[in-house]
Design an enzyme around this catalytic site. Structure first.
Site, PDB file in Angstrom:
ATOM      1  N   THR A  53      -0.114  23.067  56.785  1.00  0.00           N
ATOM      2  CA  THR A  53      -0.118  21.643  57.151  1.00  0.00           C
ATOM      3  C   THR A  53       1.212  20.983  56.833  1.00  0.00           C
ATOM      4  O   THR A  53       1.634  20.056  57.519  1.00  0.00           O
ATOM      5  CB  THR A  53      -1.272  20.934  56.406  1.00  0.00           C
ATOM      6  OG1 THR A  53      -2.487  21.498  56.877  1.00  0.00           O
ATOM      7  CG2 THR A  53      -1.289  19.446  56.634  1.00  0.00           C
ATOM      8  N   SER A  99      -2.427  28.945  57.276  1.00  0.00           N
ATOM      9  CA  SER A  99      -2.581  29.945  56.209  1.00  0.00           C
ATOM     10  C   SER A  99      -3.911  30.698  56.294  1.00  0.00           C
ATOM     11  O   SER A  99      -4.110  31.690  55.606  1.00  0.00           O
ATOM     12  CB  SER A  99      -2.406  29.316  54.822  1.00  0.00           C
ATOM     13  OG  SER A  99      -3.564  28.648  54.412  1.00  0.00           O
ATOM     14  N   THR A 132      -2.526  25.163  52.462  1.00  0.00           N
ATOM     15  CA  THR A 132      -3.287  25.058  51.211  1.00  0.00           C
ATOM     16  C   THR A 132      -4.575  25.899  51.214  1.00  0.00           C
ATOM     17  O   THR A 132      -5.104  26.207  50.151  1.00  0.00           O
ATOM     18  CB  THR A 132      -3.678  23.593  50.923  1.00  0.00           C
ATOM     19  OG1 THR A 132      -4.440  23.095  52.021  1.00  0.00           O
ATOM     20  CG2 THR A 132      -2.461  22.728  50.698  1.00  0.00           C
ATOM     21  N   ASP A 133      -5.072  26.257  52.416  1.00  0.00           N
ATOM     22  CA  ASP A 133      -6.378  26.939  52.467  1.00  0.00           C
ATOM     23  C   ASP A 133      -6.379  28.240  51.666  1.00  0.00           C
ATOM     24  O   ASP A 133      -7.341  28.536  50.960  1.00  0.00           O
ATOM     25  CB  ASP A 133      -6.783  27.236  53.920  1.00  0.00           C
ATOM     26  CG  ASP A 133      -7.195  25.970  54.663  1.00  0.00           C
ATOM     27  OD1 ASP A 133      -7.353  24.926  54.010  1.00  0.00           O
ATOM     28  OD2 ASP A 133      -7.354  26.037  55.895  1.00  0.00           O
TER      29      ASP A 133
HETATM   30  N1  ASP Z   1      -5.310  24.936  57.558  1.00  0.00           N
HETATM   31  C1  ASP Z   1      -4.121  24.549  56.825  1.00  0.00           C
HETATM   32  C2  ASP Z   1      -3.491  25.797  56.255  1.00  0.00           C
HETATM   33  O1  ASP Z   1      -3.969  26.305  55.276  1.00  0.00           O
HETATM   34  C3  ASP Z   1      -4.485  23.565  55.767  1.00  0.00           C
HETATM   35  C4  ASP Z   1      -3.356  23.115  54.884  1.00  0.00           C
HETATM   36  O2  ASP Z   1      -2.254  23.615  54.875  1.00  0.00           O
HETATM   37  O3  ASP Z   1      -3.601  22.158  54.105  1.00  0.00           O
HETATM   38  O4  ASP Z   1      -2.529  26.290  56.792  1.00  0.00           O
END
Ligand code: ASP
Length: 372
Positions: A53, A99, A132-133
Site C-alpha cells: 500500500t 504483499s 503490511t499484510d
Molecule cells: N494488501 C496490501 C499489501 O499487503 C496492504 C498493505 O500494504 O497495507 O500489500
C-alpha cells in the site's frame, strides 16, 4: 544538501518529480540473479522496495479501492521532504507487488540481496518497503536469514500514497532515521510504523484499517522515533541476524532458491481432520496447527495428528489466539513441537527454514522454537 543516489534510474533527487504518480508495475520477481552495485558514499542506506500500500495508488484522496505496488521507489522517496538530509540513499526496486503475492522465492532473493550489500563497508543499513499484510512474515524470515549487524528496517503504510494524509512518507522517513542511527546496530530486523520500533519477531498486523496496524501485542515496542531521534528501551534476546548462523541465506548459496512448503491448519469447532490429507497431497512437508485456546483440537484431530507425526512428518503447535504461549509440556500429541509465542504464520516461516536444512525431527525442532 546531500545528493540522494537513485541508481535504478540514475537520477538525483532534484531531477525527479515530487508528486507521486503511478510509474511502473513489476508483477514477477524472485529467483533472479543477485548483482549489487558498489556503493561509494559512506553511511549509505539501501532502500529495497517490494510494493504494498505504501506504493499504492488510486482515486485521489480515497483510502480504499487502490492498487498496491504501483508507484516506483524513486517517486516515493521523492515525495518525502528532507529524507535526503538523513543519509545518502541508494534505492532498488526488488519488485512491486501486493504483499499477499509474496513468495519464499522473493524472500530468498531479498535475503541474498541484503547480504550482498551488507559486505560493502559504505552501506550503513537497510530499509525494506513492503505491504503490511505479510510484513511480519518477511520481517521474521529476514531476521533469521540475513547475516549482518547493520540495521535492517521494514516498513509500509495503511493508506495508499494517493490518500489524504498518507502515512507512507512518515513511515519511510522514520525508517531511514532508524536505519541510519548507530544505536540500531545489532538489534536484528525491526519494523518501524507510526512512530514506534518493533522487533521482527514480535511485530504483527493487528488492524485491517488503522494507521497503527503494526504493533507487538504484549511484547511491546523496542522504542520510538521522534523527528531525527531514536529512543530505544528494549531488546530481543532471541537469536537473529548476525547470530542466527544456520539460517543465513547468502548470495553464494546457489542452490538455495526457495523454501519447502508447509501448511497451516486453522482449528474451528467441528473441524474436519481430513484437511491434513489435502495439505500433504498439495506438497506440504510439515504442518502448523493454529489450535484453539492453548493449541488444542478435537479427539479426531488428536488421532489424525498422531498418525502423521509417527511417520516423521513434523507438526508444530501454535494457537489461533493472538496473545498466548504454547509450552512443550502442554502439547496434546506426543511428537509435536510447541511454537512457544510464535503465531502460526511465523511458526510456519521457522518450520520452512528448518525443513530447508533437512531438520524434521521433534528433538531438533524443539530447541529451534525456543531459541529463535
Ligand atoms: N494488501 C496490501 C499489501 O499487503 C496492504 C498493505 O500494504 O497495507 O500489500
Amino acid at each position: 544538501m546531500k545528493k540522494t543516489r537513485l541508481l535504478a534510474l540514475g537520477l538525483s533527487i532534484a531531477s525527479i518529480p515530487t508528486v507521486v504518480a503511478p510509474v511502473i508495475t513489476l508483477t514477477s520477481c524472485g529467483g533472479q540473479k543477485i548483482s549489487v552495485p558498489d556503493i561509494t558514499e559512506e553511511g549509505t542506506i539501501v532502500i529495497l522496495a517490494t510494493g504494498g500500500t505504501i506504493a499504492g495508488s488510486g482515486e485521489e484522496g480515497k483510502e480504499t479501492g487502490y492498487t498496491p505496488g504501483s508507484i516506483s521507489v524513486e517517486s516515493l522517496i521523492a515525495s518525502v521532504p528532507g529524507i535526503e538530509d538523513i543519509a545518502p540513499l541508494h534505492a532498488q526496486q526488488v519488485c512491486n507487488i501486493n504483499s499477499d503475492d509474496i513468495t519464499a522465492k522473493i524472500w530468498v532473493q531479498l535475503a541474498k540481496t541484503i547480504n550482498a550489500y551488507a559486505d560493502d563497508p559504505e552501506v550503513a543499513g537497510f530499509v525494506v518497503m513492503h505491504g503490511t499484510d505479510t510484513m511480519e512474515e518477511t520481517a521474521y524470515f529476514l531476521n533469521l536469514a540475513v547475516k549482518t549487524d547493520k540495521p535492517v528496517v521494514i516498513t509500509g503504510s495503511m493508506r495508499p500514497a494517493t490518500a489524504i494524509s498518507a502515512d507512507g512518507p512518515m513511515n519511510l522517513y522514520q525508517s531511514v532515521v532508524v536505519a541510519a542511527n548507530p544505536e540500531s546496530k545489532g538489534k536484528g530486523v525491526m519494523g518501524v510504523f507510526s512512530d514506534s520500533i518493533y522487533s521482527a519477531r514480535s511485530m504483527q498486523k493487528v488492524s485491517t484499517f488503522d494507521v497503527t496496524a503494526i504493533s507487538a501485542g504484549p511484547m511491546g515496542a523496542l522504542g520510538f522515533v521522534r523527528n531525527k531521534e531514536v529512543f530505544f528501551y528494549e531488546e530481543s534476546i532471541k537469536l537473529h541476524t548476525h547470530k542466527s548462523d544456520k539460517f543465513w541465506i547468502l548470495p553464494e548459496d546457489k542452490n538455495k532458491k526457495d523454501l519447502p512448503k508447509v501448511a497451516i491448519i486453522y482449528i474451528e469447532a467441528d473441524a474436519d481432520p481430513t484437511i491434513i490429507n489435502w495439505a500433504k497431497e498439495s506438497g506440504a512437508k510439515g504442518l502448523v496447527i493454529a489450535g484453539a485456546g492453548a493449541g488444542e483440537f478435537s479427539e479426531k484431530f488428536v488421532k489424525k495428528i498422531k498418525s502423521v507425526v509417527s511417520k516423521n512428518f513434523p507438526v508444530v503447535i501454535s494457537s489461533r489466539i493472538d496473545n498466548g504461549v504454547i509450552v512443550q509440556d502442554s502439547v496434546l500429541v506426543e511428537g509435536t513441537v510447541a511454537a512457544n509465542d510464535l503465531p502460526p504464520q511465523k511458526a510456519a516461516v521457522l518450520l520452512r527454514l528448518a525443513l530447508g536444512l533437512g531438520i524434521t525431527k521433534q528433538e531438533d525442532l524443539i530447541p529451534i522454537y525456543k531459541k529463535y
